[in-house]
Write a protein that holds these residues in place. Structure first.
Motif, PDB file in Angstrom:
ATOM      1  N   ARG A 282      31.714  38.983  50.200  1.00  0.00           N
ATOM      2  CA  ARG A 282      32.831  37.904  49.975  1.00  0.00           C
ATOM      3  C   ARG A 282      32.135  36.523  49.859  1.00  0.00           C
ATOM      4  O   ARG A 282      32.710  35.734  48.868  1.00  0.00           O
ATOM      5  CB  ARG A 282      33.601  37.978  51.271  1.00  0.00           C
ATOM      6  CG  ARG A 282      34.726  36.899  51.426  1.00  0.00           C
ATOM      7  CD  ARG A 282      35.500  37.002  52.414  1.00  0.00           C
ATOM      8  NE  ARG A 282      36.417  38.268  52.626  1.00  0.00           N
ATOM      9  CZ  ARG A 282      37.266  38.304  53.821  1.00  0.00           C
ATOM     10  NH1 ARG A 282      37.659  37.568  54.693  1.00  0.00           N
ATOM     11  NH2 ARG A 282      37.950  39.557  53.600  1.00  0.00           N
ATOM     12  N   ARG A 285      31.516  36.079  46.255  1.00  0.00           N
ATOM     13  CA  ARG A 285      32.465  35.972  45.210  1.00  0.00           C
ATOM     14  C   ARG A 285      33.197  34.657  45.277  1.00  0.00           C
ATOM     15  O   ARG A 285      33.821  34.145  44.374  1.00  0.00           O
ATOM     16  CB  ARG A 285      33.442  37.136  45.450  1.00  0.00           C
ATOM     17  CG  ARG A 285      33.013  38.567  45.000  1.00  0.00           C
ATOM     18  CD  ARG A 285      34.025  39.453  45.973  1.00  0.00           C
ATOM     19  NE  ARG A 285      33.593  40.837  45.118  1.00  0.00           N
ATOM     20  CZ  ARG A 285      34.143  42.048  45.431  1.00  0.00           C
ATOM     21  NH1 ARG A 285      34.923  42.235  46.637  1.00  0.00           N
ATOM     22  NH2 ARG A 285      33.673  43.189  44.854  1.00  0.00           N
ATOM     23  N   ASP A 341      36.619  43.323  47.628  1.00  0.00           N
ATOM     24  CA  ASP A 341      36.904  42.480  49.053  1.00  0.00           C
ATOM     25  C   ASP A 341      37.761  41.584  48.453  1.00  0.00           C
ATOM     26  O   ASP A 341      37.582  40.886  47.639  1.00  0.00           O
ATOM     27  CB  ASP A 341      35.262  41.982  49.251  1.00  0.00           C
ATOM     28  CG  ASP A 341      35.478  40.903  50.207  1.00  0.00           C
ATOM     29  OD1 ASP A 341      36.335  41.229  51.093  1.00  0.00           O
ATOM     30  OD2 ASP A 341      34.567  40.419  50.278  1.00  0.00           O
ATOM     31  N   THR A 342      38.803  41.440  49.246  1.00  0.00           N
ATOM     32  CA  THR A 342      39.845  40.419  49.035  1.00  0.00           C
ATOM     33  C   THR A 342      39.710  39.182  49.784  1.00  0.00           C
ATOM     34  O   THR A 342      39.908  38.979  50.970  1.00  0.00           O
ATOM     35  CB  THR A 342      41.396  41.033  49.636  1.00  0.00           C
ATOM     36  OG1 THR A 342      41.140  41.504  50.764  1.00  0.00           O
ATOM     37  CG2 THR A 342      41.698  42.151  48.651  1.00  0.00           C
ATOM     38  N   ALA A 343      38.862  38.399  48.914  1.00  0.00           N
ATOM     39  CA  ALA A 343      38.371  37.152  49.460  1.00  0.00           C
ATOM     40  C   ALA A 343      39.692  36.250  49.256  1.00  0.00           C
ATOM     41  O   ALA A 343      40.210  36.168  48.316  1.00  0.00           O
ATOM     42  CB  ALA A 343      37.339  36.615  48.960  1.00  0.00           C
TER      43      ALA A 343
END
Length: 343
Positions: A282, A285, A341-343
């Motif tokens: 994360r 990103r 990965d939902t950052a």
């Protein structure tokens, strides 16, 4: 063996990159040459033969060559000639958008930068998007058969095209795909050709660059730069809270640079936070998002303000983005889950 449905036309990507590199290099070389020679003019009296005319001739020659000639070889040469021609053309954009035909129009460099960025984003997405449609795969195979007939197909290109044809899934195109595969395998082909040598040179350069940029020490340097950027952002925000600058509001370009830099810096701060607290992917990103904001927004206005003086900052940001892309790919390859990965 499972076919790679993400396979794309690597030769097309290489031709596009050749076009873009030729165009960018032409703009930089032209501006450097004109500045060094005092901006000479070709012509006499009332005549002035601007270099945009030579650019138009080169682009026309490239288009005509592709229109009347088959095969990959002419496409490679046309990409090079077209890139040089486009560079000569777009270099004079200041003359096209001003009433007084001003080559030195200050926003011209920023406009050229935006044109190249849009070209890159749109063309690369069109070429490399996951899973080109079956019709496009068949067209790539048909082009390869044409190269085979002209003696311009080599083993490198053939293997690449066969991988593309492996991704055809529509049963309606099964017979056509099989026929193209059979045609491509009917005769022996040379190991390399002009097109594959260009592709190989591009891939070799990319591998060397990835090896250098992916080195642990280089990645650590990039992360240190982000820590410095995060600290600078925090200090700038603190200074802005105690300092009133009325002049900054008068300049829209300065204001936009400050806003975009603040957004980029905020993402960098979050990324550095996650570097220490995790998760690491994360953090990478978020740092990548910070660089993308810088390249797509901040750099536009910096080129407007500083002209070619902004090239150094652009080069550093581009290298940082390349390092982050490599680091993210490495982390994704070793990640126990493929979920984003939902950052």
């Amino acid at each position: 063996m499972t076919a790679d449905t993400r396979a794309h036309d690597s030769a097309a990507l290489t031709r596009f990159e050749l076009f873009l590199v030729a165009a960018v290099a032409t703009v930089l070389i032209t501006r450097a040459y004109l500045a060094a020679t005092g901006y000479p003019q070709i012509g006499s009296g009332t005549l002035h033969i601007a270099h945009v005319l030579w650019g138009g001739l080169l682009m026309a020659a490239a288009l005509v060559a592709v229109a009347i000639t088959e095969g990959t070889r002419v496409r490679v040469l046309s990409a090079l000639a077209g890139g040089i021609g486009f560079g000569l053309f777009v270099d004079e954009i200041g003359k096209f958008v001003t009433k007084d035909v001003d080559y030195f129009f200050q926003p011209a460099i920023a406009m050229i930068y935006v044109v190249f960025v849009l070209f890159y984003l749109v063309a690369r997405e069109a070429i490399t998007r996951a899973g080109p449609p079956d019709e496009r795969r068949l067209a790539i195979g048909a082009d390869a058969v044409t190269d085979l007939a002209l003696g311009q197909l080599d083993d490198v290109r053939r293997r690449s095209v066969l991988a593309v044809l492996d991704g055809v899934r529509d049963p309606r195109f099964g017979a056509m795909s099989a026929a193209l595969r059979e045609a491509l395998l009917t005769q022996d082909v040379p190991k390399t050709s002009l097109g594959s040598r260009v592709v190989r040179a591009r891939n070799t350069a990319a591998r060397h660059a990835e090896s250098v940029l992916g080195h642990r020490m280089v990645r650590r340097i990039v992360l240190v730069l982000f820590v410095v950027q995060a600290a600078t952002t925090v200090a700038s925000v603190a200074l802005a809270l105690v300092t009133v600058n009325d002049d900054a509001a008068d300049n829209l370009s300065d204001t936009l640079v400050q806003v975009s830099s603040a957004v980029s810096g905020a993402l960098a701060v979050l990324g550095v936070w996650f570097l220490w607290r995790g998760p690491y992917l994360r953090a990478l990103r978020l740092l990548r998002a910070s660089v993308i904001v810088n390249l797509l927004v901040t750099q536009v206005f910096l080129f407007d303000q500083e002209q070619l003086g902004a090239l150094t900052g652009f080069a550093v940001a581009a290298l940082m983005l390349a390092c982050l892309q490599i680091a993210i790919r490495i982390e994704e390859d070793f990640s126990p889950t493929t979920a984003p990965d939902t950052a």
